[in-house]
Scaffold this active site. Sequence first.
Site, PDB file in Angstrom:
ATOM      1  N   HIS A   1       0.790  -1.234   0.000  1.00 35.25           N
ATOM      2  CA  HIS A   1       0.000   0.000   0.000  1.00 35.25           C
ATOM      3  C   HIS A   1       0.814   1.270   0.000  1.00 35.25           C
ATOM      4  O   HIS A   1       0.244   2.362   0.030  1.00 35.25           O
ATOM      5  CB  HIS A   1      -0.927   0.038   1.214  1.00 35.25           C
ATOM      6  CG  HIS A   1      -2.117  -0.847   1.084  1.00 35.25           C
ATOM      7  ND1 HIS A   1      -3.294  -0.407   0.523  1.00 35.25           N
ATOM      8  CD2 HIS A   1      -2.306  -2.136   1.410  1.00 35.25           C
ATOM      9  CE1 HIS A   1      -4.167  -1.405   0.528  1.00 35.25           C
ATOM     10  NE2 HIS A   1      -3.592  -2.469   1.054  1.00 35.25           N
TER      11      HIS A   1
ATOM     12  N   LYS B   1      -8.500  14.313   4.155  1.00 35.03           N
ATOM     13  CA  LYS B   1      -7.717  13.075   4.168  1.00 35.03           C
ATOM     14  C   LYS B   1      -6.800  13.172   5.368  1.00 35.03           C
ATOM     15  O   LYS B   1      -6.743  14.215   6.019  1.00 35.03           O
ATOM     16  CB  LYS B   1      -6.911  12.904   2.874  1.00 35.03           C
ATOM     17  CG  LYS B   1      -6.114  14.154   2.467  1.00 35.03           C
ATOM     18  CD  LYS B   1      -5.363  13.956   1.150  1.00 35.03           C
ATOM     19  CE  LYS B   1      -6.245  14.057  -0.071  1.00 35.03           C
ATOM     20  NZ  LYS B   1      -6.308  12.828  -0.849  1.00 35.03           N
ATOM     21  N   ARG B   2      -6.076  12.097   5.706  1.00 33.45           N
ATOM     22  CA  ARG B   2      -5.113  12.209   6.790  1.00 33.45           C
ATOM     23  C   ARG B   2      -4.168  13.376   6.536  1.00 33.45           C
ATOM     24  O   ARG B   2      -3.826  13.671   5.384  1.00 33.45           O
ATOM     25  CB  ARG B   2      -4.329  10.896   6.941  1.00 33.45           C
ATOM     26  CG  ARG B   2      -5.143   9.763   7.552  1.00 33.45           C
ATOM     27  CD  ARG B   2      -5.669  10.122   8.925  1.00 33.45           C
ATOM     28  NE  ARG B   2      -4.620  10.221   9.891  1.00 33.45           N
ATOM     29  CZ  ARG B   2      -4.334   9.305  10.820  1.00 33.45           C
ATOM     30  NH1 ARG B   2      -5.087   8.219  10.908  1.00 33.45           N
ATOM     31  NH2 ARG B   2      -3.331   9.455  11.656  1.00 33.45           N
TER      32      ARG B   2
ATOM     33  N   LYS C   1       0.834  14.506   1.415  1.00 31.38           N
ATOM     34  CA  LYS C   1      -0.471  14.859   0.853  1.00 31.38           C
ATOM     35  C   LYS C   1      -0.601  16.366   0.618  1.00 31.38           C
ATOM     36  O   LYS C   1      -1.555  16.830   0.005  1.00 31.38           O
ATOM     37  CB  LYS C   1      -1.590  14.348   1.762  1.00 31.38           C
ATOM     38  CG  LYS C   1      -1.713  12.815   1.783  1.00 31.38           C
ATOM     39  CD  LYS C   1      -2.731  12.350   2.816  1.00 31.38           C
ATOM     40  CE  LYS C   1      -2.888  10.839   2.906  1.00 31.38           C
ATOM     41  NZ  LYS C   1      -3.690  10.253   1.805  1.00 31.38           N
TER      42      LYS C   1
ATOM     43  N   THR D   1      -8.270   6.956  -2.516  1.00 31.40           N
ATOM     44  CA  THR D   1      -9.641   6.509  -2.772  1.00 31.40           C
ATOM     45  C   THR D   1     -10.618   7.649  -2.520  1.00 31.40           C
ATOM     46  O   THR D   1     -11.720   7.647  -3.073  1.00 31.40           O
ATOM     47  CB  THR D   1     -10.026   5.309  -1.878  1.00 31.40           C
ATOM     48  OG1 THR D   1      -9.745   5.642  -0.517  1.00 31.40           O
ATOM     49  CG2 THR D   1      -9.274   4.064  -2.289  1.00 31.40           C
TER      50      THR D   1
ATOM     51  N   LYS E   1     -14.271   8.830  -4.505  1.00 28.69           N
ATOM     52  CA  LYS E   1     -15.570   9.194  -3.915  1.00 28.69           C
ATOM     53  C   LYS E   1     -16.034  10.540  -4.450  1.00 28.69           C
ATOM     54  O   LYS E   1     -17.208  10.728  -4.764  1.00 28.69           O
ATOM     55  CB  LYS E   1     -15.470   9.257  -2.388  1.00 28.69           C
ATOM     56  CG  LYS E   1     -15.099   7.952  -1.714  1.00 28.69           C
ATOM     57  CD  LYS E   1     -14.661   8.190  -0.257  1.00 28.69           C
ATOM     58  CE  LYS E   1     -13.832   7.021   0.242  1.00 28.69           C
ATOM     59  NZ  LYS E   1     -13.136   7.337   1.515  1.00 28.69           N
TER      60      LYS E   1
HETATM   61  C1  LIG Z   1     -11.884   7.560   1.761  1.00 25.29           C
HETATM   62  C2  LIG Z   1     -11.390   7.908   3.100  1.00 25.29           C
HETATM   63  C3  LIG Z   1     -10.019   8.056   3.342  1.00 25.29           C
HETATM   64  C4  LIG Z   1      -8.977   7.936   2.242  1.00 25.29           C
HETATM   65  O1  LIG Z   1      -8.803   9.206   1.654  1.00 25.29           O
HETATM   66  P1  LIG Z   1      -7.561   9.555   0.709  1.00 25.29           P
HETATM   67  O2  LIG Z   1      -7.915  10.886   0.161  1.00 25.29           O
HETATM   68  O3  LIG Z   1      -7.519   8.507  -0.360  1.00 25.29           O
HETATM   69  O4  LIG Z   1      -6.359   9.576   1.557  1.00 25.29           O
HETATM   70  C5  LIG Z   1      -9.592   8.369   4.613  1.00 25.29           C
HETATM   71  N1  LIG Z   1     -10.466   8.538   5.621  1.00 25.29           N
HETATM   72  C6  LIG Z   1     -11.800   8.422   5.431  1.00 25.29           C
HETATM   73  C7  LIG Z   1     -12.718   8.631   6.578  1.00 25.29           C
HETATM   74  C8  LIG Z   1     -12.306   8.096   4.172  1.00 25.29           C
HETATM   75  O5  LIG Z   1     -13.624   7.968   4.005  1.00 25.29           O
END
Ligand SMILES: *Cc1c(COP(=O)(O)O)cnc(C)c1O
Length: 835
Positions: free
Chosen positions: A376, A567-568, A573, A675, A679
């Site tokens: 990952h 995101k985190r 990032k 991911t 979304k």
């Molecule tokens: C989808 C999701 C992530 C992943 O987000 P990235 O932008 O791909 O890092 C992290 N936390 C939550 C709560 C999510 O729904």
Amino acid sequence: MNDTRFRKSSSCPDLTEVPPLGLDSRSLEADFRHYYTNTLGRDRNCRLTHYAYEALALVIRDRLMERWTHTRYAYEDSDCKRTHYLSLEFLMGRTLGNAVLNLGLGEELTKTLSDVCLEMEELVEIEPDAGLGNGGLGRLAACFLDSCATLQLPVLGYGIRYEYGMFRQHIVDGYQVEEPDHWLATDNCWEIKRPEYRQRIKFNGNSETYIDATGKKRVRWVNTRDVFAIPYDVPVPGYHNGTVNPLRLWKAAATDEFDLEEFNSGDYTGSVAAKNEAEKITMVLYPNDSSENGKELRLRQQYFLASASLQDVLDKWIVTKGTNLEQFAEKNCFQLNDTHPSCAVAELMRLLMDDQGLDWTAAWEITHATMAYTNHTLLPEALEKWPVALFQQLLPRLLEIIYEINARFLMQVAERWPGDIERQRRMSLIEEGPEPQVRMAYLAIVGSFSVNGVAELHSQLLREGLFRDFYDMWPEKFNNKTNGVTQRRWLAYANPKLSRLISDHIGSGWTTDLDQLHRLKPLAEDLAFQQQWQQVRHHNKQRLADLVREDCGVDFHPQSLFDVHVKRIHEYKRQLLNILHVIHLYDRIKRGDIENWTPRCVLFGGKAAPGYVMAKLIIKLINNVATLVNNDASVGQRLKVAFLPNYRVSAMEVICSGTDLSEQISTAGKEASGTGNMKFMLNGAITIGTFDGANIEIREETGADNFFLFGLTAQEAEEARKNYNPDAVIAANNDLTRVMQLLQSGHFNQFESGIFDPIIEAIRSPNDPWLVAADFSEYVVAQQQAALAYQDQSRWVRMSILNTAAAGKFSTDRTMREYNEQIWKLPQVPAHPVC
Ligand SMILES: *Cc1c(COP(=O)(O)O)cnc(C)c1O
């Protein structure tokens, strides 16, 4: 627990044969009243929504339970192959609303509830998120399970039942403050405890050889300090298909003799303390995303999950088929979600040899034919290595086996590349040095028949970089499986209005066949459809604005461009790059460069690992900038900035449907897939992003015209680092010079002198691995293009529709089909009907 069994002969009735439960409004209401009154014991004086939620959850759980049993029977009766998805994280979010959707009970329940003056929307909000994960990796596991149940694949999730999930984040004076998430404080009605399937897990002790009854030399692991693993099963329903798969979560518990030993020595409190010691293993989720922390308790968690799950699968085999394991590999597969559960390679060898009496060759054949590993991350700080000394003390028998795997493996390397000692040193499972370490990724690769990355670019970088030696040796092992998200949760459930609009025009087939969204493409030019699309998006933006007002006290106007970065929080990032752009916009407003302005609301959200000082400082900077910008009357509605506290799955359900511009701006080569990006796209947001992870594939699907691309490529970034001079980059760009001057002048920390110095230094460091300054100018240009595009609302709505229309590839249904066709090779097994 007492294991006396009741008598069962062919003339005894099957206790599990019960009449099917009604799905009509009358049955639902009768059961709801029954649970509320008789089971939960509430009376007419109780008005707590909490109990209405619990009663409803029990009504739904019953309907899941009967399908669950029938699914299990279908798997047993067909004697099908199964995959066991081993993951330290499952970020499930809430269960109720999703279960109602997948069971197809939405309309009937809304009616039922309104008959008793309750609202579905209000009840689902009561449920705490199951936050048993950090971010993308854990949420991916949850989306995978949803898709496997929908595809009717016999896939079982195995994880840990953390007493405390991902911490809750508060913002105090702009700083992140963590609060423990004791999500099990109230009853969790979604889990079924199954103590009859508990397993014994060994730690410490030593290994010894002995001669068994047949005269064979064997090894056993003795003088161990054991704990029990108790399984709790959570139902995972498929979509409208009667399938319910299990997610089995293990909780640690003290063994009886553990207690007794202490008790006999008269130390009663000591025995209770020992119980706490054992239960510590599953007490808390480690809150680090994309970095390992090397703590002993974490290794305990990893081994605990691997051992409990493997023993569970072996026990099931032996109970149903006996001790002949010849066909075990034909019927079982273990997918390792990152290296976290990779102890499983050595543990399966141990169980097969020490417990089942197989010789090395037979055990290795089974292990190697059942294990598959998903990588990952490329970040070096996330690559797990455990000190040999720790392994020796905690898992001595496993270390012995790892040494043996390594010796045999290095012989293969030596045979293939005679005399290439350097290569042997590079590829060894043991990293030599003052403190020798076990390289878990290498253990996973050597022990698996499949190794995959999670987006095309990421898999390519694995082959060419991180795992190059292994790719040279076994090219056939390596493959790509681009990530996805489940459209049931992330569109049908999270965005009911857009779902209805889509289904009204192209039918509802997209819920199980996301490629059908292609049929929206011609509608992108349809004026009436555009208008309806806009209305829905406006409604969703209002819903997001309400959340932001509630949680941040900041007013977002839905006419503005909603620019979202959630995101985190991690340097790779590049939330920092985004806030520099915000400062640049603020600077433009202050200097009067506001002609043709696009009003913009910038939303940030995400948790920083509690020990990640720089990430926490970036949160503080965002909040300080937000305070200044939002309270400056001369800025007004042109720019609003907010940091939404406690980003989580249930928040993302609201966020992703109300977003115009999706920020996916990682340093190229660092984000394995992403991911969140999927979304947003699915819900009609347009991406501003770098050539990284799955962004590349998103852009390929939606077309370059419908994506705001900027920045260095992975290759260019690699090259740029060799001779990076950020001060020269800053000096060459007037906008960035002004932004850095504002930062350095203390404009955003007037009464907090010097607090942002580490950030300024990081940007100006020739060793900045994230190349923030390098990408700034192109980022500003791309943001300007996005702002202009937004002014042309008919263009924007077309882009929005075209993004959703092109999102078909990013369903985990597609991802799971690929895993199944190329790795698992499971049959599709429909559940027995409930009737
Ligand atoms: C989808 C999701 C992530 C992943 O987000 P990235 O932008 O791909 O890092 C992290 N936390 C939550 C709560 C999510 O729904």
